[in-house]
Design a protein around this motif. Structure first.
Motif, short mmCIF file in Angstrom:
data_model
loop_
_atom_site.label_atom_id
_atom_site.label_comp_id
_atom_site.label_asym_id
_atom_site.label_seq_id
_atom_site.Cartn_x
_atom_site.Cartn_y
_atom_site.Cartn_z
N ASN A 22 0.79 -1.23 0.00
CA ASN A 22 0.00 0.00 0.00
C ASN A 22 0.82 1.29 0.00
O ASN A 22 0.25 2.37 -0.01
CB ASN A 22 -0.97 0.00 1.18
CG ASN A 22 -0.26 -0.23 2.50
OD1 ASN A 22 0.89 0.15 2.67
ND2 ASN A 22 -0.94 -0.87 3.42
N TYR A 49 -10.00 3.67 5.22
CA TYR A 49 -10.31 3.02 3.95
C TYR A 49 -11.67 2.33 3.99
O TYR A 49 -12.44 2.39 3.02
CB TYR A 49 -9.22 2.02 3.60
CG TYR A 49 -9.40 1.34 2.27
CD1 TYR A 49 -9.17 2.04 1.09
CD2 TYR A 49 -9.82 0.02 2.19
CE1 TYR A 49 -9.34 1.42 -0.15
CE2 TYR A 49 -9.99 -0.59 0.96
CZ TYR A 49 -9.76 0.10 -0.20
OH TYR A 49 -9.94 -0.50 -1.41
N ILE A 55 -11.20 6.71 -1.06
CA ILE A 55 -9.80 6.48 -0.69
C ILE A 55 -9.19 5.47 -1.66
O ILE A 55 -9.75 4.41 -1.91
CB ILE A 55 -9.68 5.96 0.76
CG1 ILE A 55 -10.33 6.92 1.73
CG2 ILE A 55 -8.23 5.70 1.11
CD1 ILE A 55 -9.69 8.27 1.83
N LYS A 57 -6.29 2.81 -2.85
CA LYS A 57 -5.36 1.84 -2.26
C LYS A 57 -4.75 1.03 -3.38
O LYS A 57 -5.45 0.44 -4.20
CB LYS A 57 -6.14 0.93 -1.31
CG LYS A 57 -5.31 -0.10 -0.61
CD LYS A 57 -6.21 -0.90 0.36
CE LYS A 57 -5.46 -1.97 1.06
NZ LYS A 57 -6.31 -2.70 2.00
#
Length: 88
Positions: A22, A49, A55, A57
């Motif tokens: 990540n 998240y 968000i 990732k």
């Protein structure tokens, strides 16, 4: 409990831990501190998240890994790296 692939790098007297899954980092004066900070950051990120829909990732790219490993190469005589499996 998930595990993450972490690259540890010593830089300017500190250890930096980079999570390959990540791109999250942690820093400390010793390896264990850097990993502990990384775990805290991963846990905080996962909470956000799961609760937010916007968000992003993604695992880091090879180019990003190369930059992390070699960006200071010319400034230092030697680099120290370590690859670990970390549970968070």
């Amino acid at each position: 409990m998930e595990f993450y692939t972490v690259v540890l790098k010593q830089s300017a007297g500190y250890w930096v831990a980079l999570c390959l899954e990540n791109g999250i980092v942690g820093q400390g004066s010793i390896q264990e501190d850097a990993i502990s900070k990384l775990k805290e950051a991963i846990e905080s990120f996962e909470i956000v998240y799961e609760s937010e829909s916007n968000i992003y990732k993604s695992p880091i790219s090879i180019d990003e890994l190369h930059e992390f490993l070699f960006v200071e190469e010319k400034e230092q005589d030697s680099e120290i790296y370590e690859l670990r499996k970390v549970y968070a």
